[in-house]
Design an enzyme around this catalytic site. Structure first.
Site, PDB file in Angstrom:
ATOM      1  CG  MET A   1      -1.881  -1.301   1.267  1.00 25.02           C
ATOM      2  SD  MET A   1      -2.652  -1.278   2.390  1.00 25.02           S
ATOM      3  CE  MET A   1      -4.124  -0.097   2.649  1.00 25.02           C
ATOM      4  CG  HIS A   2       0.748   3.199   2.114  1.00 24.72           C
ATOM      5  ND1 HIS A   2      -0.931   3.916   2.574  1.00 24.72           N
ATOM      6  CD2 HIS A   2       0.901   2.514   3.734  1.00 24.72           C
ATOM      7  CE1 HIS A   2      -1.799   3.060   3.361  1.00 24.72           C
ATOM      8  NE2 HIS A   2      -0.814   2.538   4.492  1.00 24.72           N
TER       9      HIS A   2
ATOM     10  CG  ASP B   1      -0.275  -5.090   2.398  1.00 24.67           C
ATOM     11  OD1 ASP B   1      -0.540  -4.356   2.317  1.00 24.67           O
ATOM     12  OD2 ASP B   1       1.298  -5.097   2.366  1.00 24.67           O
TER      13      ASP B   1
END
Length: 492
Positions: A78-79, A237
């Site tokens: 992520m991110h 995830d």
């Protein structure tokens, strides 16, 4: 039919081939480099992900009836900030979730824009790993790159774009960008204005189980697959791992012991985030979830084994640790190798051993690593409990979950039952399940989870060991506050 789940991790991509009944037919893993251009920075090349995914799908499907492959979906780190120009060229290496360069931007968002406003706009406060601070960092430090941005996407969404040509993301992953109105599942106009970007630069939003397109003809030809293969939005995830462990519906919990560590709690309803030390995100099942995330979990053990002990015999290092030793260790470990997110929100925190003496042993140090990660995860559990959430059992997944000792420590530190599931493939399995839902194999994510996820063992806490760990944890929680000023001095 067959479904491919792509788990785009930080150190490798793991691809999983699943039959409609949940049977795993094949697993392929491909590693790629991680770059640290400056202390606290963490980057990868999107091109490396793509090259390895293509090679991985070819290897994964080499011995199967390729005509049976119906869908591909994802669980992705992520991110991360992936930016493309108007010609779809990647502008710069992706800035990853565990990158700590954005403290100035994070402080600006939390202290100038204000945490109350951020929670109003997005249900969350700013953390250094989130995507919005990264955008502000590029704007301030690489204005020539910022000016080129035509598309902003997350790591797994780059794969979906390359496979299907659809500029897309899903709501679970988008929740971690600090650009999404989580409650209403739409982009926050206020946050776009703050970051100086437009909605046209952001992908179209989908639910995790929705089809975003089909394989591009040239990609289908290269892979030997049909152009009818559906590309499905997928999930961040942790949300994908939650699907893969059956953590869907209301009040279910999953602990992930991956590179990072998470406590994930599913919820049917949106509840105002009263303690933004943990995240309130959209879930891959169409509802919501709370999540506490520590930046270094199994990676702490990997660092200790690979870099310090210089051994790959992970299990051998844990062999001599007995139940009598649990909760009696005089060595403590603070697991902040890459800073910390939940609940401290401090990218400048660093790992530390405390309590060593002349009689400290190699086993004490190994055990301290496992315990320190468990204590760090409990910090997030305690935040959830203070919000009135009752937790008495959890699922577990991730590489660290392969250790019987670590599972026992988790059960006793949390004083919760730990359910072990048949497949420990978390995000990849969840991605394949989302593809199966999109292709009509199951009516919903909850139905898929109910039919496919099987608990094969439960690790129960021992009252005596749990009591010893309770006493240790109460000492552990005093250590970060005592060192916070030291971390500030080290940075200065």
């Amino acid at each position: 039919m067959l479904y491919i789940g792509v788990d785009l991790g930080t150190s490798a991509v793991k691809l999983l081939l699943m039959e409609g009944n949940g049977t795993i037919k094949n697993i392929v893993s491909k590693e790629y480099p991680l770059y640290f251009p400056n202390p606290g920075w963490s980057e990868q090349k999107a091109e490396d992900w793509w090259t390895n995914v293509i090679a991985g799908i070819k290897e994964l499907t080499a011995d199967c009836d390729k005509s049976q492959v119906a869908g591909i979906s994802f669980g992705g780190q992520m991110h991360g900030l992936v930016i493309l120009d108007k010609d779809d060229n990647v502008i710069r290496p992706a800035i990853l979730w565990n990158d700590g360069r954005t403290q100035k931007e994070t402080d600006y968002l939390n202290n100038v824009i204000g945490k109350d406003k951020l929670v109003e706009y997005t249900a969350n406060i700013a953390f250094a790993g989130f995507t919005a601070p990264k955008i502000l960092w590029v704007k301030a430090n690489e204005p020539e790159n910022f000016a080129k941005i035509a598309k902003i996407m997350l790591p797994k969404d780059y794969l979906a774009y390359m496979l299907s040509g659809t500029f897309c993301t899903d709501v679970s992953d988008a929740s971690g960008m600090l650009l999404l109105d989580v409650k209403n599942r739409k982009w926050s106009k206020e946050m776009l204005e703050i970051c100086g970007i437009t909605e046209a630069q952001l992908p179209k939003l989908f639910e995790s189980y929705e089809t975003v397109g089909t394989l591009k003809p040239e990609i289908a030809a290269e892979l030997g697959l049909s152009t009818d293969v559906k590309i499905v939005a997928g999930a961040g995830d942790n949300a994908a791992a939650a699907v893969g462990t059956g953590t869907v519906g209301d009040g279910k919990c999953n602990i992930s012991l991956g590179t990072s560590g998470t406590v994930f709690i599913s919820s049917k309803s949106f509840a105002e985030n009263e303690n933004p030390a943990i995240h309130l995100f959209d879930h891959a099942d169409g509802s919501y979830h709370l999540m506490g995330c520590m930046l270094s979990a199994a990676s702490c053990n990997k660092w200790w084994m690979d870099e310090i002990l210089q051994t790959k015999a992970y299990a051998d290092e844990q062999k001599g640790i007995t139940d009598e030793m649990l909760g009696r260790n005089h060595v403590y470990y603070l697991p902040y190798l890459m800073g910390e997110r939940s609940p401290h929100n401090n990218p400048d925190a660093r790992a530390a051993f405390i309590g060593m003496s002349m009689d400290s042993t190699r086993q004490d140090m190994v055990l301290a690593i496992l315990e320190g990660v468990a204590f760090g995860l409990r910090d997030s559990v305690e935040v959830a409990r203070k919000l009135g959430i009752k937790l008495d059992r959890t699922k577990i997944c991730g590489g660290g979950a392969k250790s019987p000792l670590w599972k026992k420590i988790i059960a006793n530190v949390m004083n919760m039952k730990v359910d072990v599931i048949e497949s420990e493939e978390g995000p990849g399995y969840g991605g394949a399940m989302l593809a199966a839902v999109a292709c009509g194999e199951y009516a919903s994510v909850e139905e898929a989870a109910a039919k496919l996820v099987k608990v094969v063992d439960t690790v129960e806490p021992d009252p005596e060991i749990a009591a010893r760990y309770e006493a240790m944890y109460q000492k552990f929680v005093k250590m970060y506050p005592a060192l916070k000023d030291v971390y500030d001095d080290i940075k200065a």
